[in-house]
Write an enzyme that holds these catalytic residues in place. Structure first.
Site, PDB file in Angstrom:
ATOM      1  N   SER A 274      30.261  16.237  -3.111  1.00 43.13           N
ATOM      2  CA  SER A 274      31.027  15.274  -3.622  1.00 43.13           C
ATOM      3  C   SER A 274      30.949  14.776  -4.960  1.00 43.13           C
ATOM      4  CB  SER A 274      30.627  14.035  -2.841  1.00 43.13           C
ATOM      5  OG  SER A 274      29.007  13.846  -2.817  1.00 43.13           O
TER       6      SER A 274
ATOM      7  N   HIS B 272      35.259  16.132   1.742  1.00 42.19           N
ATOM      8  CA  HIS B 272      35.942  16.624   0.565  1.00 42.19           C
ATOM      9  C   HIS B 272      36.769  17.728   0.953  1.00 42.19           C
ATOM     10  CE1 HIS B 272      34.135  12.994  -1.552  1.00 42.19           C
ATOM     11  NE2 HIS B 272      33.236  13.400  -1.037  1.00 42.19           N
TER      12      HIS B 272
ATOM     13  N   LYS C 209      39.437   9.386   3.113  1.00 37.17           N
ATOM     14  CA  LYS C 209      39.486  10.250   1.781  1.00 37.17           C
ATOM     15  C   LYS C 209      40.805  11.191   1.735  1.00 37.17           C
ATOM     16  CE  LYS C 209      34.656  10.022   0.967  1.00 37.17           C
ATOM     17  NZ  LYS C 209      33.657  10.376   1.155  1.00 37.17           N
TER      18      LYS C 209
HETATM   19  C1  LIG Z   1      32.359   9.457   1.482  1.00 33.88           C
HETATM   20  C2  LIG Z   1      31.324  10.467   2.143  1.00 33.88           C
HETATM   21  C3  LIG Z   1      30.581   9.901   3.464  1.00 33.88           C
HETATM   22  C4  LIG Z   1      30.815   8.784   3.665  1.00 33.88           C
HETATM   23  O1  LIG Z   1      31.887   8.485   4.565  1.00 33.88           O
HETATM   24  P1  LIG Z   1      32.421   7.110   4.640  1.00 33.88           P
HETATM   25  O2  LIG Z   1      33.460   6.999   5.816  1.00 33.88           O
HETATM   26  O3  LIG Z   1      33.284   6.489   3.404  1.00 33.88           O
HETATM   27  O4  LIG Z   1      31.543   6.192   5.076  1.00 33.88           O
HETATM   28  C5  LIG Z   1      29.834  10.915   4.049  1.00 33.88           C
HETATM   29  N1  LIG Z   1      29.633  11.991   3.307  1.00 33.88           N
HETATM   30  C6  LIG Z   1      30.410  12.662   2.243  1.00 33.88           C
HETATM   31  C7  LIG Z   1      30.016  13.862   1.716  1.00 33.88           C
HETATM   32  C8  LIG Z   1      31.119  11.754   1.778  1.00 33.88           C
HETATM   33  O5  LIG Z   1      31.551  12.059   0.286  1.00 33.88           O
END
Ligand SMILES: *Cc1c(COP(=O)(O)O)cnc(C)c1O
Length: 378
Positions: free
Chosen positions: A175, A203, A235
């Site tokens: 990330s 991602h 995302k």
């Molecule tokens: C954003 C993210 C999460 C958490 O997801 P949310 O739905 O925002 O709680 C988990 N793992 C990774 C790699 C992330 O980037």
């Protein structure tokens, strides 16, 4: 009680203080922030779906039918047709027998790891894994082994010496770095040592691979290689929530045992309806992924000419390494003076000495936006 005000002050002098901004518009390239218009390179809305008219319309229609709140946890009486249909569509999308919705990605990760492991087992984590994976490991009470970033050989050695159930967990696309985990090598190490591999593709899904199938589609891997696939919906999908996809037995175990699934209210059904609409767009709009690739290429070639410290990434996460938290913050503040918003990412989100600007692109960015960013960076 310790002196909280003094702790906060220490954080400020170490350039580690964080604060929130106030947004008064939807996610898009140019944002209204704290009363100013800023060109943003911070969002994870990679495909530009967070404010897509079809997704908004699906949310509205969903609210008309189901109301706002889901009213209860899934196992009580909160599981609607909308949730169920989305789960079936996500299973089909990922090529797996079943998928299970969670309210957030954070909750999915802590739920899965703590449901599958316990005392006497071992969880293996890449050093750069997302905080939610690390926290899931801690919550499970399993022994924690962290391996050097993307080092499958080191992992294989650790696996040979380990006891109990062995679960290897990794980000698909990291990330804060944007690079892709060596999933084929990790899968081989797992199989050779009777371990399970879980990939958090927050991602990668929507962004990489055919129809946005993510890292696994990009690398040609399947459920035999990666038994547990986790994805987030806030995302590239532009909505909210998360899911885990896997075998019938994995999903049924999570329904019975994942505490962050059982003891929480189901996400609003209208949000599930919105995600069904966005999933269709994720699959059909290949142009959004192509657009991202073009933006990444334009940025990297311009940044190379400027001799900027690029990292090894083909994804829309394009960090520029600054080193100290102070340097990263200074760069971010200078960009903001020129009307450009880029987050400075500092420890503990990244290792000490690894502070950086985390630049992210969206399919909604124009070529001219990239050029403005490059000018400002120059
Ligand atoms: C954003 C993210 C999460 C958490 O997801 P949310 O739905 O925002 O709680 C988990 N793992 C990774 C790699 C992330 O980037």
């Amino acid at each position: 009680m310790k002196d909280l005000a003094a702790e906060l002050e220490r954080r400020r002098t170490a350039h580690l203080y964080r604060s929130r901004r106030q947004l008064s518009c939807a996610q898009t390239a140019e944002l209204q922030v704290d009363g100013r218009t800023l060109l943003s390179f911070c969002s994870n809305d990679y495909l530009g779906l967070a404010a897509h008219p079809k997704v908004i319309a699906a949310l509205q229609k969903g609210a008309d039918r189901y109301g706002v709140g889901s009213g209860a946890a899934h196992l009580v009486i909160g599981h609607s047709n909308a949730h169920h249909a989305l789960e079936e569509e996500l299973a089909e999308f990922t090529g797996r027998p079943r998928a299970l919705l969670f309210s957030t990605g954070y909750m999915a990760n802590i739920g899965v790891i703590s449901a599958l492991l316990g005392r006497g087992d071992t969880v293996f984590q890449d050093r750069l894994n997302h905080a939610s994976l690390i926290d899931g490991g801690i919550l499970s009470r399993a022994r924690l082994k962290r391996y050097p970033h993307a080092d499958a050989a080191h992992l294989a050695d650790q696996l040979k010496a380990a006891q109990g159930e062995k679960l290897i967990v990794t980000d698909g696309v990291f990330s804060m770095d944007g690079d892709i985990a060596p999933l084929a090598e990790l899968a081989n190490a797992a199989k050779a040592n009777d371990g399970w591999l879980m990939v958090d593709d927050a991602h990668g899904l929507g962004v990489l691979g055919k129809e946005g199938g993510g890292c696994l589609a990009h690398l040609g891997l399947n459920q035999d290689d990666v038994p547990i696939l986790m994805g987030t919906l806030g995302k590239a999908f532009g909505t909210f929530g998360a899911f885990v996809a896997g075998s019938e037995a994995v999903i049924e175990t999570l329904i019975q045992q994942a505490r962050s699934y059982i003891y929480t209210t189901a996400l609003p059904p209208a949000v599930a309806e919105a995600t069904r609409a966005s999933l269709k767009l994720v699959r059909s709009d290949a142009w959004r992924r192509e657009r991202l690739q073009a933006l990444v290429a334009r940025f990297r070639s311009g940044a190379k000419q400027l001799e900027l410290p690029l990292m090894d990434s083909i994804t829309p996460i394009q960090p520029l390494l600054a080193g100290s938290a102070e340097q990263a913050l200074a760069w971010s503040q200078k960009l903001e003076k020129q009307g450009i918003l880029v987050s400075a990412i500092r420890p503990p989100t990244v290792p000490e000495g690894g502070a950086r600007l985390r630049i992210t692109f969206s399919a909604l960015h124009q070529d001219e936006h990239i050029d403005r960013l490059l000018d400002a960076l120059a």
